[in-house]
Design an enzyme around this catalytic site. Structure first.
Site, PDB file in Angstrom:
ATOM      1  N   GLU A  26      -0.199  -0.334  -3.179  1.00 40.15           N
ATOM      2  CA  GLU A  26       0.436   0.760  -2.437  1.00 40.15           C
ATOM      3  C   GLU A  26       0.881   1.912  -3.336  1.00 40.15           C
ATOM      4  OE1 GLU A  26       1.066  -2.427  -1.807  1.00 40.15           O
ATOM      5  OE2 GLU A  26       0.520  -2.701   0.294  1.00 40.15           O
TER       6      GLU A  26
ATOM      7  N   HIS B 102       7.108  -6.874   8.672  1.00 39.65           N
ATOM      8  CA  HIS B 102       6.040  -6.607   9.642  1.00 39.65           C
ATOM      9  C   HIS B 102       6.591  -5.983  10.919  1.00 39.65           C
ATOM     10  CE1 HIS B 102       4.196  -9.662   7.033  1.00 39.65           C
ATOM     11  NE2 HIS B 102       3.078  -9.021   7.305  1.00 39.65           N
TER      12      HIS B 102
END
Lengths: 364, 325
Positions: B60, B129
């Protein structure tokens, strides 16, 4: 017997048996497949004019930085001030190998790179003094110098964080179909940041035109490479990504230039990234407040006497027949220029308070 | 006109942007061959090629850092983080480079890029999530933060985000990806970033919501209408910069406000809205401004997920309480 102790014993026996413990104390073996090597390149064969140019640029950086140190001591420079003294040959040597459209990005020790890439010394010094005439209008300071015209993308304070940016610049250079290259500088400290390796992986994956340059001045603030790095031959850090590496004497501008030429050729021809470790040394502290407990005065003194990059090129110039008087007059010119630069940086107006609210967003 | 889910609308916006401007590329983990973790980029690599729909390694910080370099050098990258909870790996790149480059360089460089991230609960996952940390990005000057609440808006806002000269964090409420369809027009109706939308007009109180909480706020307004209460509902759409004018105008009219978000309560977007309303509409208020939010916990696993999220009933109850004062 404590089970942890037993586990440790078994682990040590395992290491001894497999020879892994020995690797720590044995001299490192060079990899056969990596293409990394420490063999010195032949020096660049510079004309006298080129050597004079190197001499002038390095001397300008040296005097500029000395003056910055003085102004800092007088309280005229705020924030931080990381001087490039001792490392001049690296930025000067590399810059001389570039062409129009190539770009540069570096970390926080950015004054030298800004100047050699084409920023005016006045605009750099006035940035340090936080004046509106500064290269970022006095809003960036020592670590945040930028010059779009010169392809200079900064000047970055977060150690190692510029490495993915440089890789992205290279992606764009390739995407746009140019043959331009990007010099991505970072230090031995940054070489231990994880995102550097995320960038290495992508650079090789897409064969991007980026030259990674580790300016190994041997100390990450106060921590030496030996105290921070399991693998101290930093030029080998690209090997497992398929990036060839090369060790270069960063105090010899002619060797730097030769290495830069070879690296630029390699990358410009579409062979993907390359990694160079430039062994160099900073004479001053990490920043202006540095207790310097991590090295001896003797170490600094010896390096100054034996490896100084400016003395090196001066000696070559004299051997080549240059007149000592001519070099002295160059020194004088640079000294005068730097005085003028300092006067400008001291007297330029401070940024208008309204500048605080500009450029947060395009439409703000 | 096509009936599309929000994920299809997001896909359409990217397809149009790729067709319109060669400088646009998509990058992220699995955005290419696999079509994206939620299929947002499905079919795009086939039509635009692997050079423009770029499968990246799992990295990322590297992805966002690379995208900054691309944006500085003339491109318009649209990066995907698979879940907003994974973006913390890239937090420093967003905070230190994406948001500041323009300011730091005194406007000589800007970073026209979009970071798309699915956020929010309601898909039976948990923690990273499912969480809604939009306050992190809204708190940072130099970023725009946009959150659509349905297919039409998702398409128009993403198109606007990609064209925007500033960096935009585009939070996609994943619970709405396939929740309902809308007739998405053939040509995008431009929606300006920085403007809120009054989705229902009313005079008794103002419900302010965004993303996946917007449909719940609308449902609560319908329930209130059954009691004869006319609630005005505002969809923020852009969290930062905030459309203060639309909010203040509404609250001045209704005198009551309830802010709804699924992010945890403290120091969130709701707190900022309360402060702005106090600053600008205090003397028009008939009751304290209420917040209906997630709790100050990490989003729980699926058994208790709906206990965490503001329900229509919770919004309704809080609105009723506001009206009793």
């Amino acid at each position: 017997m404590d089970s942890r102790f037993l586990c440790n014993r078994i682990y040590i026996l395992f290491l001894l048996k497999t020879g892994r413990l020995m690797a720590k104390t044995s001299p490192p073996r060079s990899s056969k497949t990596s293409g990394s090597n420490a063999k010195a390149l032949p020096e660049y064969k510079a004309s006298r004019d080129e050597m004079l140019d190197f001499y002038k640029q390095m001397t300008l950086i040296r005097r500029f930085e000395e003056k910055a140190g003085q102004l800092y001591g007088m309280g005229l420079i705020g924030g931080f001030c990381h001087l490039y003294i001792g490392q001049e040959a690296v930025a000067v040597g590399f810059q001389s190998a570039l062409k129009e459209g190539d770009s540069i990005i570096t970390g926080y020790r950015a004054h030298g790179h800004a100047i050699v890439s084409g920023a005016s010394p006045k605009s750099v010094m006035a940035e340090l003094t936080g004046r509106s005439g500064g290269i970022a209008k006095g809003k960036g300071g020592s670590m945040h110098m930028f010059d779009p015209k010169a392809g200079f993308f900064g000047g970055h304070g977060i150690v190692g964080a510029q490495v993915p940016l440089g890789t992205g610049l290279a992606f764009a250079a390739k995407y746009k179909g140019t043959d331009n290259v990007v010099l991505t500088y970072f230090g031995d400290g940054a070489a231990n940041q994880g995102q550097v390796y995320e960038a290495f992986n992508m650079a090789k994956l897409w064969n991007l035109p980026v030259i990674y340059i580790i300016e190994n001045n041997q100390y990450a603030m106060g921590t030496s490479v030996a105290r921070s790095s399991g693998q101290q031959e930093l030029y080998k850090r690209g090997e497992s990504f398929g990036i060839p590496g090369k060790l270069v004497d960063g105090m010899n501008v002619l060797e730097v230039r030769a290495a830069a030429d070879a690296a630029v050729k390699h990358v410009r021809e579409g062979n993907g990234p390359i990694l160079l470790e430039l062994k160099t040394y900073r004479y001053r502290g990490h920043s202006m407040s540095d207790p310097a407990k991590y090295r001896t005065r003797d170490e600094v003194q010896t390096t100054r006497e034996e490896r100084d990059p400016i003395e090196f090129i001066k000696k070559r110039l004299l051997e080549d027949g240059a007149e000592e008087d001519m070099l002295k007059s160059i020194d004088k010119e640079i000294k005068d220029e730097v005085s003028e630069v300092a006067d400008y940086a001291r007297n330029a107006p401070e940024p208008d308070p309204s500048e605080l609210y500009t450029d947060i967003l395009v439409e703000s | 006109m096509a009936e599309l889910t929000m994920i299809q609308a997001v896909n359409l916006a990217m397809r149009e942007a790729l067709a319109e401007d060669d400088a646009v590329i998509l990058l992220g983990q699995d955005v290419g061959v696999d079509g994206g973790i939620f299929r947002a980029t499905q079919g795009l690599i086939e039509d635009f090629g692997a050079a423009r729909v770029l499968d990246t390694p799992l990295a990322e910080a590297g992805i966002i850092g690379m995208a900054v370099g691309m944006a500085l050098n003339g491109m318009k990258p649209v990066a995907e983080m698979q879940f907003s909870g994974f973006s913390y790996q890239a937090f420093h790149q967003i905070e230190n480079h994406v948001a500041r480059f323009r300011w730091r360089t005194n406007g000589r460089f800007s970073v026209p890029m979009v970071i798309r991230m699915p956020y929010g609960a309601g898909v039976r996952a948990l923690e990273h999530h499912s969480e809604s940390r939009e306050a992190y990005w809204a708190h940072t000057p130099g970023l725009k933060l946009v959150i659509p609440s349905g297919p039409i808006k998702a398409r128009a806002l993403l198109a606007a985000a990609i064209r925007d000269p500033d960096p935009v964090i585009f939070y996609e409420p994943k619970a709405l990806y396939r929740a309902f369809k809308e007739d998405v027009p053939d040509v995008a109706e431009p929606i300006k970033i920085g403007k809120a939308d009054v989705v229902r007009v009313g005079k008794d109180l103002t419900l302010i919501a965004y993303g996946a909480m917007l449909p719940r706020a609308v449902d609560a307004a319908t329930k209130l209408a059954g009691d004869g209460i006319e609630a005005e509902v505002i969809d923020l759409m852009t969290i930062s910069p905030l459309d203060e004018e639309t909010i203040i105008q509404s609250v001045k009219k209704t005198g009551r406000a309830v802010v709804v978000h699924e992010a945890s309560r403290s120091f969130g977007v709701g707190a900022e809205l309360c402060a702005r309303i106090n600053d600008k509409a205090f003397f028009h208020l008939e009751a304290p401004v209420k917040r209906v939010t997630g709790y100050d916990i990490h989003p729980p696993f699926f058994a208790r997920e709906q206990h965490y999220l503001p329900s229509v009933l919770r919004i309704y109850d809080e609105a009723r309480e506001t009206l009793t004062i």
